[in-house]
Scaffold this motif. Structure first.
Motif, short mmCIF file in Angstrom:
data_model
loop_
_atom_site.label_atom_id
_atom_site.label_comp_id
_atom_site.label_asym_id
_atom_site.label_seq_id
_atom_site.Cartn_x
_atom_site.Cartn_y
_atom_site.Cartn_z
N GLN A 182 0.83 -1.20 0.00
CA GLN A 182 0.00 0.00 0.00
C GLN A 182 0.87 1.27 0.00
N ILE A 183 1.95 1.23 0.76
CA ILE A 183 2.85 2.39 0.82
C ILE A 183 3.57 2.55 -0.53
N ALA A 184 3.96 1.43 -1.11
CA ALA A 184 4.62 1.50 -2.43
C ALA A 184 3.67 2.13 -3.45
N ALA A 185 2.40 1.75 -3.40
CA ALA A 185 1.41 2.30 -4.34
C ALA A 185 1.20 3.79 -4.07
N ALA A 186 1.16 4.16 -2.79
CA ALA A 186 0.95 5.58 -2.44
C ALA A 186 2.13 6.42 -2.95
N LEU A 187 3.34 5.89 -2.84
CA LEU A 187 4.51 6.64 -3.29
C LEU A 187 4.60 6.67 -4.82
N GLU A 188 4.04 5.67 -5.44
CA GLU A 188 4.03 5.70 -6.90
C GLU A 188 3.06 6.78 -7.38
#
Ligand code: GLP
Length: 244
Positions: A19-25
């Motif tokens: 979820q964090i990876a997606a938010a940073l993307e």
């Protein structure tokens, strides 16, 4: 509050890391608020793994840690700064000038707290605040009390909190500093999105009080009930006392 349950700590950490990876993307320059404690260790490990597999880029992100012990410097092995270096900062590509941790060795702690609030505001506020929870319901180092502080402040730690942080100080609660600096309740509640993670049976009771109990300074985490965008990510053990 939305509640998501996971069968164990590992599944929770994996889901949140993605979820964090997606938010940073979606928003590479996001500002993240970060916790310490045993609970996020696995999450930080997963973030390191995603980064190693080139699935996560922190290069434009900014971070603010929630709290730090007072009276010890960033190089002290028991400091939260050292904890963060070990578990996250050394393993991902955060830019050193966008990592923010309160300085527990600052000569003027009150001024250090003001500096921190100014830095958070200058960064545009916190987009995603990650939180753990103490067994007494504290968030950051906002301990249960008759009154809570709004902004980043100096705090006296309870005996139970010093005991639960003893592992960082050779297992001896007496060596844990008596005071700390912590973001305040307003600092935390002004984050646009908050995700609180909790695992294990020892958190079940405070999770139940946080979700269903009254909003009270005796359970600082209960104030999360007033925030419109809070997610709780729990393993089955931590969720075991919630009425459903
Ligand atoms: C510390 C930190 C908190 C953290 C809490 C829970 O006291 N200041 O931010 O949430 O411990 O720790 P653990 O995850 O080890 O239970």
């Amino acid at each position: 509050m939305t509640i998501t349950l996971f069968k164990d700590e590992r599944a929770l950490a994996r889901a949140l890391a993605l979820q964090i990876a997606a938010a940073l993307e979606a928003r590479p320059e996001a500002v993240l608020g970060l916790p310490t404690g045993r609970t996020p260790i696995r999450l930080y490990h997963e973030l390191g793994t995603l980064h190693a597999h080139r699935q996560l880029d922190f290069s434009r992100a900014t971070t603010f840690n929630l709290d730090e012990f007072l009276g010890i410097g960033p190089d002290h092995p028991g400091s939260y700064r050292a904890f963060m270096e070990q578990h996250l900062f050394s393993r991902v590509n955060l830019s050193a000038d966008r990592i923010n941790v309160l300085n527990g060795a600052a000569p003027d702690p009150e001024r250090e707290c003001e500096r921190y609030e100014t830095a958070i505001a200058a960064a545009g506020g916190i987009d995603l605040q990650l939180l753990g929870i103490g067994t007494n319901g504290h968030i950051g180092f906002n301990e249960p009390a008759r009154e809570l502080a709004g902004r980043t402040h100096r705090v006296t730690l309870t005996r139970s909190t010093r005991r639960s942080n003893a592992a960082l100080f050779g297992g001896e609660a007496d060596r844990v500093p008596r005071e700390a600096l912590s973001m305040g309740m307003a600092t935390i509640l002004h984050a646009r999105h908050i995700i609180l993670i909790a695992t294990g049976k020892s958190k079940a009771k405070c999770i139940e009080r946080m979700v269903h109990g009254p909003i009270t300074t005796k359970m600082p985490a209960s104030f999360l009930q007033v925030h419109a965008n809070v997610e709780l990510m729990l393993d089955d053990a931590a969720a075991s006392a919630i009425r459903r």
